[in-house]
Design an enzyme around this catalytic site. Sequence first.
Site, PDB file in Angstrom:
ATOM      1  N   HIS A 123      94.687  90.036  33.319  1.00  8.80           N
ATOM      2  CA  HIS A 123      93.422  89.490  33.798  1.00  8.80           C
ATOM      3  C   HIS A 123      92.918  90.226  35.045  1.00  8.80           C
ATOM      4  O   HIS A 123      91.928  89.827  35.655  1.00  8.80           O
ATOM      5  CB  HIS A 123      93.615  88.000  34.103  1.00  8.80           C
ATOM      6  CG  HIS A 123      92.360  87.220  34.266  1.00  8.80           C
ATOM      7  ND1 HIS A 123      92.049  86.544  35.421  1.00  8.80           N
ATOM      8  CD2 HIS A 123      91.318  87.006  33.424  1.00  8.80           C
ATOM      9  CE1 HIS A 123      90.890  85.932  35.292  1.00  8.80           C
ATOM     10  NE2 HIS A 123      90.420  86.191  34.092  1.00  8.80           N
ATOM     11  N   LYS A 183      91.246  93.006  37.607  1.00  7.76           N
ATOM     12  CA  LYS A 183      90.072  93.881  37.673  1.00  7.76           C
ATOM     13  C   LYS A 183      90.283  94.818  38.855  1.00  7.76           C
ATOM     14  O   LYS A 183      90.155  94.402  40.020  1.00  7.76           O
ATOM     15  CB  LYS A 183      88.776  93.086  37.872  1.00  7.76           C
ATOM     16  CG  LYS A 183      88.409  92.153  36.715  1.00  7.76           C
ATOM     17  CD  LYS A 183      88.891  90.779  36.918  1.00  7.76           C
ATOM     18  CE  LYS A 183      88.457  89.854  35.790  1.00  7.76           C
ATOM     19  NZ  LYS A 183      89.162  88.566  35.807  1.00  7.76           N
ATOM     20  N   LYS A 192      86.352  83.188  42.743  1.00  9.55           N
ATOM     21  CA  LYS A 192      87.697  82.621  42.827  1.00  9.55           C
ATOM     22  C   LYS A 192      88.165  82.775  44.276  1.00  9.55           C
ATOM     23  O   LYS A 192      88.742  83.807  44.649  1.00  9.55           O
ATOM     24  CB  LYS A 192      88.624  83.349  41.856  1.00  9.55           C
ATOM     25  CG  LYS A 192      88.056  83.438  40.424  1.00  9.55           C
ATOM     26  CD  LYS A 192      88.688  84.573  39.654  1.00  9.55           C
ATOM     27  CE  LYS A 192      87.903  84.976  38.435  1.00  9.55           C
ATOM     28  NZ  LYS A 192      87.622  83.948  37.483  1.00  9.55           N
ATOM     29  N   ASP A 226      90.599 108.158  44.023  1.00 10.82           N
ATOM     30  CA  ASP A 226      91.258 109.155  44.878  1.00 10.82           C
ATOM     31  C   ASP A 226      92.279 108.530  45.822  1.00 10.82           C
ATOM     32  O   ASP A 226      92.616 109.122  46.865  1.00 10.82           O
ATOM     33  CB  ASP A 226      90.216 109.942  45.685  1.00 10.82           C
ATOM     34  CG  ASP A 226      89.349 110.830  44.804  1.00 10.82           C
ATOM     35  OD1 ASP A 226      89.797 111.159  43.685  1.00 10.82           O
ATOM     36  OD2 ASP A 226      88.237 111.188  45.226  1.00 10.82           O
ATOM     37  N   HIS A 281      81.421  82.021  39.162  1.00 14.80           N
ATOM     38  CA  HIS A 281      82.656  82.627  38.684  1.00 14.80           C
ATOM     39  C   HIS A 281      83.558  83.089  39.831  1.00 14.80           C
ATOM     40  O   HIS A 281      84.600  83.693  39.593  1.00 14.80           O
ATOM     41  CB  HIS A 281      82.305  83.818  37.776  1.00 14.80           C
ATOM     42  CG  HIS A 281      83.428  84.339  36.955  1.00 14.80           C
ATOM     43  ND1 HIS A 281      84.012  85.578  37.176  1.00 14.80           N
ATOM     44  CD2 HIS A 281      84.097  83.798  35.897  1.00 14.80           C
ATOM     45  CE1 HIS A 281      84.970  85.790  36.289  1.00 14.80           C
ATOM     46  NE2 HIS A 281      85.050  84.722  35.511  1.00 14.80           N
ATOM     47  N   ASP A 284      91.061  76.734  57.037  1.00 18.80           N
ATOM     48  CA  ASP A 284      90.767  76.667  58.474  1.00 18.80           C
ATOM     49  C   ASP A 284      89.716  77.696  58.906  1.00 18.80           C
ATOM     50  O   ASP A 284      89.667  78.080  60.086  1.00 18.80           O
ATOM     51  CB  ASP A 284      92.043  76.834  59.309  1.00 18.80           C
ATOM     52  CG  ASP A 284      93.047  75.717  59.063  1.00 18.80           C
ATOM     53  OD1 ASP A 284      92.616  74.632  58.623  1.00 18.80           O
ATOM     54  OD2 ASP A 284      94.254  75.939  59.278  1.00 18.80           O
TER      55      ASP A 284
END
Length: 502
Positions: free
Chosen positions: A242, A244, A422, A249, A420, A427
């Site tokens: 999952h 990404k 996440k 370089d 979408h 704090d």
Amino acid sequence: MKNIVGISLLFLLLIGPWYFLINEANGEFVFYSSLILTLFLTIIGFVIFLENRNPVQTIAWLVVFGAFPFVGCIFYFLFGRNFRKERIFHKKYFLDKQSFVKISGEAEHHERIREMGGSSQQLFTLANRLGNSPISFTTETRVLRNGQETFFNIIEQLNKARHHIHLEYYIVRDDEIGCVLKNVLMEKAREGVEIRFLYDAVGSWKLERSYINDLKQAGVEMVAFGPLHLPLLNNTFNFRNHRKIIVIDGSVGFMGGLNIGDEYLGKNPKFGSWRDTHLIVKGEAVRTLQLIFLQDWYYSTNQSFLTDEYLMSGSELHQGDGGVQLIGGGPDSEWTIIKSIFFKMITSAEKSVWIASPYFVPDDDILQALKVAALSGLDVKLLVPKNPDKRIVYHASRTYFPEMLSSGVRIFQYNEGFMHSKIIIVDEQLASIGTTNMDMRSFHLNFEVNAFLYRTESALQLVNDFKEDLKLSQEVEIDAFSKRNIGLKVLESTCRLLSPLL
């Protein structure tokens, strides 16, 4: 032995009436077929029992087998088999750990960590021990708030590549932005830039073969993670990549919530506006992102590129304004790494815990931690989308709302399209951004990657973005929510029952 006999009897009691009715109508052939299926389901029951799963999962499987035996069998083969993960991924886990320990020893910042104080110091120590990944104080990060900003920066940096480009994605689509990416990669490959592209076989199952062939013919190495030869017999089918990730370089990296597809630019009318969060990383911590990719590449191809040419090129120092720690977690890990860090973040909070997640199906540990934090007087907020893209998960998540609202958690539904992102913020100083959803699949089955930020400008940006997102959201009121009709409540409870199976 008594427990095994008990499960067998339970299976027979649940399934027997179905087959008795079938046998009366269809005769001896169906009788023997039904008997074979009954024995087969009983064996599956033994397997589930011996795996010592969560009792909720075990009961859920028994109910599914009893109510829908034929469909249950197929569902189990596709999603339910809990093969010994340490056996499947033993080689990957061992090599990952050895490599991460090596770079961890090269980048120690004990004094800076001690300056953080109690709970923060404990958190980064935990993350280092579980993820074998060091914290960096010489890394520059910047938050990218949407698809337009993210893909603009990605294309800009890809065009600057001189030596190599590494990409790792769950979903890749052959649409407008997918073609833009393809054309850039093909051009860079013709210039002599090394390009390695790892895509998940399940997440990208709709990807056209012509798309892959075009890239291969231009010199791009395209590899599917977890290819599906015979899904019903594939013991890694349920463990998906999952992540990404882009590394350019060895000095610039991208990671976060956005896959490659037009919907992430808000061009899919089904979802409308798409709210997401990505991160650009420069400096020392890019090496960790590089290592995560190279280990996944090695697992998929048996090709090793764990050399200084790739791992040292990103070691130049940037003006860091706080601590940055990149952590990869997955079913190859000895521990549930990212979930454990999330749990520590929640339980160590002193003032507030803010969470944004498109899919909220927590396990008991995370759920209890959130409720206790709210009951202790902390400011606990949960931001979820109002409009679903995965209905089973959406309806399952809503069954957790009453008990959370009762404990003092404030829940907000994002109204402007689909949310979408996440994110976890504690704090208003410590933040996590990455690919991990607040659900059991991300915690236990998927390969994920998250960045943990301590007192950085990016962490402050996430705080401000969360506040802005709340202005575009509607708070869930417990009185109004409790008045849902009985049909909807039954649907939600059914989806929650199924959620541990996924």
